[in-house]
Design a protein around this motif. Sequence first.
Motif, PDB file in Angstrom:
ATOM      1  N   ARG A 116      19.515  36.005  23.040  1.00 31.64           N
ATOM      2  CA  ARG A 116      19.448  36.131  21.579  1.00 31.64           C
ATOM      3  C   ARG A 116      19.207  34.783  20.919  1.00 31.64           C
ATOM      4  O   ARG A 116      18.606  34.702  19.845  1.00 31.64           O
ATOM      5  N   ASP A 166      18.691  31.879  11.737  1.00 29.29           N
ATOM      6  CA  ASP A 166      18.423  33.315  11.610  1.00 29.29           C
ATOM      7  C   ASP A 166      19.116  34.103  12.716  1.00 29.29           C
ATOM      8  O   ASP A 166      19.703  35.166  12.465  1.00 29.29           O
ATOM      9  N   ALA A 167      19.046  33.587  13.944  1.00 30.77           N
ATOM     10  CA  ALA A 167      19.683  34.276  15.069  1.00 30.77           C
ATOM     11  C   ALA A 167      21.200  34.314  14.890  1.00 30.77           C
ATOM     12  O   ALA A 167      21.843  35.351  15.108  1.00 30.77           O
ATOM     13  N   SER A 169      22.872  34.104  12.032  1.00 34.39           N
ATOM     14  CA  SER A 169      23.184  34.997  10.914  1.00 34.39           C
ATOM     15  C   SER A 169      23.164  36.449  11.362  1.00 34.39           C
ATOM     16  O   SER A 169      24.028  37.249  10.973  1.00 34.39           O
ATOM     17  N   SER A 170      22.174  36.801  12.180  1.00 38.04           N
ATOM     18  CA  SER A 170      22.050  38.170  12.673  1.00 38.04           C
ATOM     19  C   SER A 170      23.243  38.553  13.543  1.00 38.04           C
ATOM     20  O   SER A 170      23.800  39.659  13.412  1.00 38.04           O
ATOM     21  N   ILE A 171      23.664  37.638  14.408  1.00 43.38           N
ATOM     22  CA  ILE A 171      24.802  37.917  15.282  1.00 43.38           C
ATOM     23  C   ILE A 171      26.081  38.105  14.471  1.00 43.38           C
ATOM     24  O   ILE A 171      26.852  39.051  14.692  1.00 43.38           O
ATOM     25  N   ALA A 173      26.343  38.971  11.343  1.00 44.16           N
ATOM     26  CA  ALA A 173      26.238  40.215  10.575  1.00 44.16           C
ATOM     27  C   ALA A 173      26.518  41.423  11.459  1.00 44.16           C
ATOM     28  O   ALA A 173      27.142  42.400  11.015  1.00 44.16           O
ATOM     29  N   ASP A 174      26.074  41.370  12.722  1.00 40.57           N
ATOM     30  CA  ASP A 174      26.353  42.467  13.660  1.00 40.57           C
ATOM     31  C   ASP A 174      27.853  42.642  13.858  1.00 40.57           C
ATOM     32  O   ASP A 174      28.368  43.769  13.872  1.00 40.57           O
TER      33      ASP A 174
END
Length: 293
Positions: A116, A166-167, A169-171, A173-174
């Motif tokens: 990721r 970005d990566a 932030s995505s993690i 948020a998950d």
Amino acid sequence: MLELHQISRSFSGTKVLDEVSFAVPRGALTGFVGANGAGKTTTMRIIMGLLSANSGHVSLDGKTLSTPTRPSFGYMPEERGLYPKQPIIDQLIYLGQLHSLSRATARERAMELLSRFGLEHRAKSKLESLSLGNQQRVQVAAALLHEPDVLVLDEPFSGLDPLAVDAMSSILADYAARGVPVLFSSHQLDLLDTLVDHLVIIQDGKIRANASAQDLRAAHTSRYQLSLGADAGWLRTEPGVEVIDLSGSNALVSFATVADSQRVLAHALSRGNVTEFAVHRPALADIYREIIA
């Protein structure tokens, strides 16, 4: 929900936390911001049990935290704590096993997280061979290996390039979407607007704000942005108007009453063009600066 209840802590007679109380809701990303020395790291260490509070306590879902509870937490300290001369995958597997994962499960989760972050091809590299930003990614992967019930991250975005941000932030948020309380500190105020759902502001060991991003913005939306066809300096002498910022033909103002706003708009139109007259949506970074001013 993770909650802090009137936490106080002193070092050598100097109080660094003064009855700190706030909540980290489930299903939300909570930003924890303040200047250097404000008390962020001390607070996080107390949450993790690395420091004891002089008074107050920390609870999760209404139950006071105890030593057996905290191993299910994920923690990333500001200072990197991994081994620079060891291969990345080896130490991630080792850390996973410390959390009671099997070697196979630890390897699988480590490779998934490295993928990721775009680091799967560096799994066998020594940590010291990576850039500081990539070392930061590995440090975060170590905090996430055991799929924690609570996440406490001290400056997780430090040194990351835009793609890694970005990566990350995505993690995060998950994890929040799964109902995991996520608390992270950051000096990168531009991230606040795009990322946080809840904001806690600390200054000199005291909590200055603790609210949802929506509520904070609602409390600061009584301002208007004006863009005129000529110099806006005349607004400074208008009754019922507070000029917050003014530069040439652009001004940020607040009005004492709705009637004042309509009167000023009519006056502005009589003086020439008005290209903008709109409610100003404040950035969370601006709200932070105003609160600590």
